[in-house]
Design an enzyme around this catalytic site. Sequence first.
Site, PDB file in Angstrom:
ATOM      1  N   HIS A  53     -10.395  11.527   6.882  1.00 51.96           N
ATOM      2  CA  HIS A  53      -9.777  10.597   5.927  1.00 51.96           C
ATOM      3  C   HIS A  53     -10.478   9.243   5.975  1.00 51.96           C
ATOM      4  CE1 HIS A  53      -6.128   8.677   3.961  1.00 51.96           C
ATOM      5  NE2 HIS A  53      -6.713   7.636   4.519  1.00 51.96           N
ATOM      6  N   GLU A  54     -10.629   8.699   7.173  1.00 53.37           N
ATOM      7  CA  GLU A  54     -11.268   7.390   7.306  1.00 53.37           C
ATOM      8  C   GLU A  54     -12.763   7.462   7.005  1.00 53.37           C
ATOM      9  OE1 GLU A  54      -9.477   4.881   7.444  1.00 53.37           O
ATOM     10  OE2 GLU A  54      -7.615   5.921   7.931  1.00 53.37           O
ATOM     11  N   HIS A  57     -13.193   7.117   3.290  1.00 56.70           N
ATOM     12  CA  HIS A  57     -13.218   5.709   2.877  1.00 56.70           C
ATOM     13  C   HIS A  57     -14.587   5.091   3.156  1.00 56.70           C
ATOM     14  CE1 HIS A  57      -9.008   5.416   1.954  1.00 56.70           C
ATOM     15  NE2 HIS A  57      -8.596   5.574   3.193  1.00 56.70           N
TER      16      HIS A  57
END
Length: 269
Positions: A53-54, A57
């Site tokens: 998820h990170e 980003h």
Amino acid sequence: MRTRNVRPSPLFLGLIAATIAGGALTILDNKFAYTAGVVILVLGGWAVSLCLHEFGHAYTAFRGGDYEVRAKGYLSLDIRRYTDPVFSIVLPVLFLLIGGIPLPGGAVWLNRHAMRNKRVQSWVSLAGPLTNLAIGVLLIVAVRVFFDPSLVETTRIGNTTYVAPDPSTSILAAGLSYLAFLQIFAFVLNILPLPGLDGWGAIEPWLSYQAKAFGAKARPWAPLILFAVLLGIPQVGSAFSDLIDSAFRAIGGQAGYSAFGQLTFKFWN
């Protein structure tokens, strides 16, 4: 090539190995072994998804002009780069164990001024939740392809009724389905347009100065208030869970497997 900047850390690979080991334990015909396997599979899989998820980003920001993320180690998929011991590990695991809420625990600090335009900024925020959605869909497809969706809905668990599957053949499917459910939960939760969540980050570049100022003030508190409402007001929490369950089913998730996976994960109940 920019993809050469992506070098998975040994710790990330270790998390994947631990998750696979948990999955292997679930196929053993021993209650302690398969229960421990589901717990390891879900927690390990959640940690892996937090990294991805990170990373979503960070990589989108990198492609959009923020090259500082490489020096910060965000492209390494090393969970230590995204976490704070208390707010990123202890509290999310506690929320997951107590309330089954996948609290977004990681964080990457990005230079939005370095990004090319507002559209890039929006996609940077959306990349994390979309990663959770992609993981959830892949897990759902894997369960549908490799396991027999033979649960019969006859015994009540919450608002729905299920019969537990044969532990010797279906515990792995249950653990994977619950992990998939958590990914869909994380996607819907993070996509909400509330300060502090990725949904707000997606619309923030297009908002007025006053709205951005409000969001900056509310960012530390809005998610905590949301989680308190979901946990403290049963009607709201139940309605939100029903929404997630409907989304999970609509994508093709096996609700019976997911419910049994949750019961196995929360073995103390």
